[in-house]
Design a protein around this motif. Sequence first.
Motif, PDB file in Angstrom:
ATOM      1  N   GLN A  39      48.978  45.186  41.874  1.00  9.61           N
ATOM      2  CA  GLN A  39      47.763  45.522  42.625  1.00  9.61           C
ATOM      3  C   GLN A  39      46.587  45.816  41.706  1.00  9.61           C
ATOM      4  O   GLN A  39      45.436  45.708  42.112  1.00  9.61           O
ATOM      5  CB  GLN A  39      48.020  46.727  43.541  1.00  9.61           C
ATOM      6  N   SER A  40      46.881  46.214  40.478  1.00 10.73           N
ATOM      7  CA  SER A  40      45.768  46.575  39.601  1.00 10.73           C
ATOM      8  C   SER A  40      45.212  45.381  38.827  1.00 10.73           C
ATOM      9  O   SER A  40      44.287  45.526  38.041  1.00 10.73           O
ATOM     10  CB  SER A  40      46.199  47.679  38.629  1.00 10.73           C
ATOM     11  N   THR A  45      46.500  43.664  32.786  1.00  7.66           N
ATOM     12  CA  THR A  45      46.127  45.010  33.239  1.00  7.66           C
ATOM     13  C   THR A  45      45.831  45.939  32.074  1.00  7.66           C
ATOM     14  O   THR A  45      44.946  46.770  32.161  1.00  7.66           O
ATOM     15  CB  THR A  45      47.244  45.616  34.123  1.00  7.66           C
ATOM     16  N   ALA A  72      52.342  48.567  41.631  1.00  8.40           N
ATOM     17  CA  ALA A  72      51.082  49.114  41.112  1.00  8.40           C
ATOM     18  C   ALA A  72      50.468  48.162  40.086  1.00  8.40           C
ATOM     19  O   ALA A  72      49.254  47.926  40.082  1.00  8.40           O
ATOM     20  CB  ALA A  72      51.315  50.490  40.496  1.00  8.40           C
ATOM     21  N   SER A 120      42.819  42.714  38.184  1.00  9.86           N
ATOM     22  CA  SER A 120      41.470  42.516  38.730  1.00  9.86           C
ATOM     23  C   SER A 120      41.006  41.071  38.558  1.00  9.86           C
ATOM     24  O   SER A 120      40.017  40.662  39.124  1.00  9.86           O
ATOM     25  CB  SER A 120      40.490  43.454  38.026  1.00  9.86           C
TER      26      SER A 120
END
Lengths: 706, 299
Positions: free
Chosen positions: A229-230, A116, A226, A232
Amino acid sequence: MRARYPDRDGIVEREGIDLYYEVYENQGLTVVLVPTTTILNSRQWKGQIPYLARRYRVVTFDGRGNGKSGKPDTVDAYRTPELVEDIVAVLDSTGTERAVLVALCHATPWILDIATRASHRVSGLVAIGPHVDHIAAGHAHWARAGARWNETLDRYEGWEMFNRHFWLHDYPTWLEFFFSELIPESHSTKQREDAISWGLGTTGPIRVSELEARAQGVRTPEETIAVCQSVSQPVLVIHGTDDRCQAVEKGRALAELTGGSLIEVEGGGHGLPGREPVKVNLAIDTFVRQVEGAPMRSQTWTRALDRRRKVLYISSPIGLGHARRDLAIAQELRALQPDLVIEWLAQSPVTDVLEHAGERIHPASEWLASESSHIASEATGHELHCFQALRSMDEILLANFMIFQEVVEEGNHDLIIGDEAWDIDHFWHENPELKRGSHVWMTDFVGFIPMPEGGEREAYLTADYNAEMIEHIARFPRIRDRAIFVGNPDDIYPEVFGPDLPKIRDWTEDHFQFSGYITGFTPPTPDQAEEWRAEVGFGEDEKVCVVTVGGSGVGKDLLEKVIEAYPMAKQRLPELRMIVVAGPRIEPGSLPGHEGLEVYGYVDRLYRHLSVCDLAVVQGGLTTTMELTAAGRPFLYFPLRSHFEQNFHVRHRLDQYGAGRYMEYHTTDPDQIAEAIVDGTGKTVRYSPVETDGAARAAAMIAELV
Amino acid sequence: MRARYPDSEGYIDREGVGIYFEVHGEGEPTLMLIPSSPITHSRSWKGQIPYLARHFKVITMDGRGNGRSDRPTAVEAHTRKENIADMLAVMDAAGVDSAAFVAHCHANWWVVELVAAHPERALALVAIEPGIPYLGGGNPYWAMSSDTFEEVLEEPSGWQLFNRHLIETEHRRWLEFFFTEQLVEPHSTKQLEDMVGWGLESTGEILVAGELGQELSAPEREEFEELCRSLDLPILVIHGELDPCQLVGKGRAFADLVEADLVVFEGVGHLPHGREPVKVNRLIKDFVGRVGVRIEVTA
């Protein structure tokens, strides 16, 4: 010995701490195998490295606190940001701009962090048994033990050993308990031993520091979610449903939060890279190829009815005997089916014999990790603990299996013949969905037998290995389409497989066909014997004693002892002529010399010499002793110490034929050897006859499958 | 009975020509299966649809001149341009922005030109026996018979049957000859019956128009090669080693030029999707599956 060594290794220093890394060079994509420090180190990936390194550039390292890296002892040194920066430092110093990161357990948050914060450097993540706080409920035993982490207890039982005081005083006992819980699958002795040995690469105090640093750095639930979920990048989660370290719900949650894929290994524990290495390797490979859009290799596919019938023959490289008998079987097979294409997946020294015979060696053979070098490296003097050598060969067998599997998937072989190809038989039973073609398993012994000096532990281990084999075959009878015992029922060692396990003979008679013995050559008739004696230059009045240890590098001590006996024997038997054959792995010049003693490195068609000698002095290997038995020659044999096959299986078989004189290397001095030479040379022997149609019988059993 | 029926089907009207299409399944990305019409139609993908539709959204269509689509007869109605416009219109009607294309024989020429002009609409291409000009050299039979295409021959035989007059008057004879040649694999009776049957749903006149329309305003060699080089999408070429219609050298040259993956089928002719459906299905699934992930990553 390892299956593969790094192309380069090095140290990167970060703020005074050395980090040891290894690079396995390759084109293109890099896969970084992150260690679960401090409890494990880079060796935890030993099952993955040889396979992945053939396809990708692989980087691994020892995290601070374990292995060959620095071992600071303060809590501060183990804070999460430091451990994350260590990974980045390894990426930088190995020139790795971008990679797929692979982590196990509590190394997962570190790679999530890099993915991330430095997302351009990470193209994908693989998390195995991920330990990520908050995303799902953890096991209650952790919470219970954690609550008393700082307390001194009167007794520590089970998970209570997860305790700072216990770790400071008796960390190894914790490791034993911990890994027996984490690797709950049956027949996992080797994986547990490995994990414990890597765990001992650090200390209790260091682990306490690491744990306490980790506890201080825990994110809030919101922060953790968080971060997940971040992410990618593509994510693959692999989680065992019986993972007692990290509940499978954590893996499910991580896959969900990151939008990743999840592979649940039903019944799998926490140590999947070691316990299910084939599945893990294939899953990582599939994932990396998808992530990078790696091009498919161009290929040819031949429609079924246009294919020539093709056999892949795997001849065990441990000892040279297999090569000869396998060649004999191949010739008989061709006689039955002339259009058969036979390819050999083999390694030195077997390939030398095959090349000489003009056989077709599959090009993938050169990728195989050397089993015979491993065996030689496990021997000391006239001793080879062959059961342990086989166990510690696990990573080589795995690496070679992965190559074999590629070969059969691309080669569309109709039939696989494995002459003691342990890797194929074992890993196909462990991964039965990977089976290709019909499979013939051949062996000349059944059952691991404990050496008495190995005590209870070895008796337990051999029984466990035997039990696994029995269970494999009971559950998946379709993996062995034929099982051929090279010999006769009477040759089977009259013992049980272990406590509460069947008699070896009963079980083997139920599960094998018997080809009789296969010598790979026809012994000379008396007339021929005279011709051969002339051809090999044995004089009429000479008494020729041939001393050989075959193709192995293990026999030097025996050669030296026999050479020491030579002058004494020669004195008592003046017509004695001694020929010592050092073989391909022993330098003849390194052996002591005597006047009149002949020492050769290599002798063409040695079986002719052995067939017409007046005495042979050999090790306890089956091939050579049975050649001598078939040729009716007197011989002395010295089984390698701790070698269960030579000491039990071969000796029992020779006793069936009334052949050979058993000698114990360690308790026999040169004088006694000299006496035995004088006594045995030229002696008339009456052995039971050895069949000469074994190869044809085996070929007939095999031919039915193609 | 079919193994699978479409979840929806539709018609588009393109300047008076009705084009039929089917939608099967769901899943990403969408696959466009393009038949080499007008000699055949969407049923030529019957071996692929049930399997691929379990993994992807699969759209197939009857090219103009066959199947349930209309049958214009003018040569100008069968240009590459019209066929490309049909594909785009079907995608629009089905609400598909971009798709992976799977095409057979000369339908690959259409797709190559479609991708070059509208790169945003194509994610990948699986080119089966690509029938594209220039590359790798053509079958000499085609060249020979093209010379006498317009003549009225006394007793034509073999590849001379590729002749306007014969195809228009003895349509079945041409189809039987042609597909017998293409199915080099023994034991291919069912595939032959299928191909001839689908071919007969059109007419000889339309087939001739298709052959001539295909070649109208063909690019020069350099122009076409440049166009191929400009393609920037993953391509898998599947080519039968014994394909008499499009020689395997063409597939190799195309794969080479566009840096595609190539799978050569030994012992196989022009119709691998009909004759070796299992292998073709799995290759498409693996290839498109990989491509799908890559798109997600770079998005």
